[in-house]
Design a protein around this motif. Structure first.
Motif, short mmCIF file in Angstrom:
data_model
loop_
_atom_site.label_atom_id
_atom_site.label_comp_id
_atom_site.label_asym_id
_atom_site.label_seq_id
_atom_site.Cartn_x
_atom_site.Cartn_y
_atom_site.Cartn_z
N ARG A 1 0.82 -1.21 0.00
CA ARG A 1 0.00 0.00 0.00
C ARG A 1 0.86 1.26 0.00
O ARG A 1 0.55 2.24 -0.68
N SER A 2 1.95 1.26 0.77
CA SER A 2 2.72 2.48 0.91
C SER A 2 3.30 2.92 -0.43
O SER A 2 3.35 4.11 -0.75
N LEU A 3 3.69 1.97 -1.26
CA LEU A 3 4.24 2.35 -2.56
C LEU A 3 3.12 2.64 -3.57
O LEU A 3 3.24 3.56 -4.39
N ALA A 4 2.02 1.89 -3.47
CA ALA A 4 0.91 2.11 -4.40
C ALA A 4 0.35 3.53 -4.28
O ALA A 4 0.07 4.20 -5.28
N VAL A 5 0.22 3.98 -3.04
CA VAL A 5 -0.31 5.33 -2.78
C VAL A 5 0.59 6.39 -3.41
O VAL A 5 0.11 7.36 -4.01
N ALA A 6 1.87 6.20 -3.29
CA ALA A 6 2.82 7.18 -3.85
C ALA A 6 2.83 7.10 -5.38
O ALA A 6 2.83 8.13 -6.07
N ALA A 7 2.82 5.88 -5.91
CA ALA A 7 2.88 5.71 -7.36
C ALA A 7 1.63 6.27 -8.04
O ALA A 7 1.67 6.65 -9.22
N SER A 8 0.54 6.33 -7.30
CA SER A 8 -0.70 6.86 -7.86
C SER A 8 -0.54 8.31 -8.31
O SER A 8 -1.19 8.75 -9.27
N ASP A 9 0.34 9.06 -7.67
CA ASP A 9 0.60 10.44 -8.09
C ASP A 9 1.31 10.48 -9.45
O ASP A 9 1.11 11.42 -10.22
N LEU A 10 2.13 9.49 -9.71
CA LEU A 10 2.75 9.41 -11.05
C LEU A 10 1.68 9.12 -12.10
O LEU A 10 1.68 9.70 -13.18
N ALA A 11 0.76 8.20 -11.75
CA ALA A 11 -0.32 7.87 -12.68
C ALA A 11 -1.12 9.11 -13.02
O ALA A 11 -1.45 9.35 -14.19
N ALA A 12 -1.40 9.91 -11.99
CA ALA A 12 -2.25 11.10 -12.20
C ALA A 12 -1.57 12.15 -13.07
O ALA A 12 -2.25 13.01 -13.63
N MET A 13 -0.26 12.10 -13.19
CA MET A 13 0.46 13.04 -14.06
C MET A 13 0.70 12.44 -15.45
O MET A 13 1.27 13.10 -16.31
N GLY A 14 0.32 11.20 -15.65
CA GLY A 14 0.61 10.54 -16.92
C GLY A 14 2.06 10.15 -17.08
O GLY A 14 2.54 9.95 -18.18
N ALA A 15 2.77 10.02 -15.94
CA ALA A 15 4.21 9.74 -15.99
C ALA A 15 4.50 8.24 -16.07
O ALA A 15 3.73 7.41 -15.58
N THR A 16 5.60 7.90 -16.69
CA THR A 16 6.11 6.53 -16.74
C THR A 16 7.01 6.33 -15.52
O THR A 16 7.96 7.07 -15.32
N PRO A 17 6.74 5.32 -14.69
CA PRO A 17 7.51 5.13 -13.45
C PRO A 17 8.99 4.86 -13.72
O PRO A 17 9.34 4.16 -14.68
N VAL A 18 9.84 5.41 -12.88
CA VAL A 18 11.29 5.20 -12.98
C VAL A 18 11.85 4.63 -11.67
O VAL A 18 12.43 3.55 -11.67
N ALA A 19 11.67 5.33 -10.58
CA ALA A 19 12.38 4.95 -9.34
C ALA A 19 11.67 5.53 -8.13
O ALA A 19 10.76 6.35 -8.25
N PHE A 20 12.10 5.09 -6.96
CA PHE A 20 11.58 5.66 -5.71
C PHE A 20 12.62 5.57 -4.61
O PHE A 20 13.55 4.76 -4.68
N THR A 21 12.48 6.47 -3.62
CA THR A 21 13.27 6.37 -2.39
C THR A 21 12.31 6.07 -1.24
O THR A 21 11.13 6.42 -1.28
N LEU A 22 12.83 5.43 -0.22
CA LEU A 22 12.04 5.04 0.95
C LEU A 22 12.71 5.57 2.21
O LEU A 22 13.85 5.20 2.50
N ALA A 23 12.00 6.44 2.93
CA ALA A 23 12.47 6.86 4.25
C ALA A 23 11.62 6.12 5.26
O ALA A 23 10.43 6.36 5.37
N LEU A 24 12.26 5.20 5.96
CA LEU A 24 11.56 4.27 6.84
C LEU A 24 11.97 4.57 8.28
O LEU A 24 13.14 4.47 8.64
N THR A 25 10.99 4.97 9.09
CA THR A 25 11.25 5.24 10.51
C THR A 25 10.58 4.14 11.32
O THR A 25 9.38 3.92 11.19
N LEU A 26 11.41 3.44 12.12
CA LEU A 26 10.97 2.25 12.84
C LEU A 26 11.26 2.39 14.33
O LEU A 26 12.35 2.81 14.71
N PRO A 27 10.29 1.99 15.18
CA PRO A 27 10.58 2.02 16.63
C PRO A 27 11.61 0.97 17.02
O PRO A 27 12.45 1.22 17.88
#
Lengths: 317, 317
Positions: free
Chosen positions: A67-93
């Motif tokens: 879900r965490s990546l799908a939600v972010a990738a949806s913004d690329l879809a909305a711009m009509g962009a072709t996906p390339v890459a992503f970064t992940l900032a993960l904060t864990l207890p």
């Protein structure tokens, strides 16, 4: 296990491009390096999900990874962009190997489905939260923005609305439902498929677009404001799934579609001449309203009466 | 005030490019759009700062605004990249107008100093944390990576080491110091100037580079590993500030320089032929060791004896 080993170990199976596909340098240096074909621009979006706010603090880490990546990738879809890459900032207890392994598996699966390579990030100690920054490429001048809607355009959505909002009480354990009803709704909540192919198909056709994250009414308000137009939605035309109607009834399903959040379906405006061609090509295009001169968003019933609700969608504060 | 109004209101004074300087579309749509000159690549880095872990939960928001962006921009410096833009994912427990205003002012000041435009982000409700993703551009093939160090190169740093580590007990209120000692150390902690100009000057000269965030020993270990070389550091050559030595004494200052974190000074390896030219041009280049064949990092005293400490630096878990 240190930060570096941790990242290397659990995310080693992610599609970490080291070269090609727009990624010139992947994980492991101070920065990743992205390359763009001539004439293309880079689309960038950042989304944060906080435990207890955007997802239950106790939940399946595999599903959360998806879900965490799908939600972010949806913004690329909305711009009509072709996906390339992503970064992940993960904060864990705390670092739990099982949790990380399952999270990485879910993330990895969604990354492959979207065609996104993990190119970097940061792992920190603190209350659980996830910030994804996604990168796509789009030919210069062809990105779908919010500002191009014109009177006479149709207002369309790329799929059923309200399913994630319908799932939320199930996700939170506040309600139970028969498996046949719960399953499709939970699937949409945990793994909303980013409409990347649809977004790319809409390049040069849709006059404005965004992904619905705050509810149809609120998000159409963003198009109306950015484009300087009025958007008139038709209650009768909302595409509602059978599971959602089974769980909430027709009125509840409509409410979920209009003001629920987390759909991650593309809403777009379309000159009418493009409608038949898109539908004939098999794209999921549901007309839900029209663009008029003026401002704001209104909702009409079958008789044309204005029944605009006062609550417009999810506000983050 | 909703999420959108909040962002617009408090970050309106930030240098939000709408066009030019590599930013084709700024804040307000699903994605920002970045453009790259032909022959250049985009450098990307993500950093998270968590309250109570990376900065005191109660601190001056103006200083936090400066520091949060400076830390992220330092990764662009380490790659030799020219700054373009950044996104801010801001997670806040509550919305306090005064806090946001001061934070935005500090962020804005650092953004202008660095030449970075705010192009997007996300504002969410949750425990205070900040994730910055920074973007720079660099001619293809000229980025400074960690992997190019070769035996015979000098190991250099771009400035005094240990100041932020020396400041930390003051920041945390665990220790007091005379203003003359405290001021320069606190200034370095809260507003470490990203060595962007130095990084760009090192393009085509330095064989490897990174910014020191985990301590000189640990970060040199990253170069040694990525380059497949041994790095030998000289205790006598560490550049130590007078305030740091005044506060901690020579031995304490050396410890802070070697294993303290948060320096955000560039460490780089340099073929000796380039040293005189860089120093003559006025760049801050301090030789602290040399690259040899082999692996790992070691520390030598003035007599050449191996005095490598066992603790290498800050581990995030």
């Amino acid at each position: 296990m240190g930060e570096f080993e941790l990242i290397r170990h659990y995310f080693a199976a992610a599609p970490c491009a080291q070269a090609g596909d727009g990624v010139a340098l992947g994980i492991g240096d101070d920065c990743a390096l992205l390359a763009l074909p001539a004439g293309e621009q880079l689309a960038v979006s950042t989304d944060t999900l906080v435990a207890g706010v955007h997802f239950p603090a106790v939940c399946d880490p595999f599903l959360l990874g998806q879900r965490s990546l799908a939600v972010a990738a949806s913004d690329l879809a909305a711009m009509g962009a072709t996906p390339v890459a992503f970064t992940l900032a993960l904060t864990l207890p705390t670092v739990h190997a099982d949790w990380l392994k399952a999270y990485a598996q879910g993330l990895n699966l969604m990354a492959r489905q979207c065609g996104l390579s993990l190119v970097g990030g940061d792992t920190t100690h603190g209350p659980l939260s996830l910030t994804m920054t996604v990168f796509g490429r789009v030919p210069a001048g062809q990105a779908l923005t919010r500002s191009g809607a014109r009177p006479g355009d149709l207002v369309c959505v790329g799929g059923e609305l309200g399913n994630a909002a319908g799932a939320l009480p199930l996700v939170l354990g506040e309600r139970e439902a028969a498996v046949a009803l719960a399953e499709p709704l939970l699937a949409h909540y945990w793994s909303p498929p980013p409409q990347l192919a649809l977004g790319q198909a809409l390049r040069g056709k849709a006059s404005a677009a965004l992904d619905i994250s705050d509810g149809l009414l609120a998000d159409c308000g963003h198009i109306a404001t950015a484009s300087g137009v009025s958007i008139v939605l038709s209650l009768e035309q909302l595409p509602l799934g059978t599971a959602l109607q089974g769980l909430l009834g027709l009125e509840g399903a409509r409410q979920a579609a209009l003001t629920g959040g987390d759909d991650y379906v593309i809403a777009f405006t379309l000159p009418p001449a493009h409608l038949a061609g898109l539908q004939a090509a098999g794209w999921p295009v549901h007309v839900v309203g029209r663009v008029e001169a003026g401002s704001g968003v209104s909702l009409r019933d079958h008789a044309g009466a204005d029944i605009t609700p006062r609550t417009r969608g999810y506000q983050h504060f």
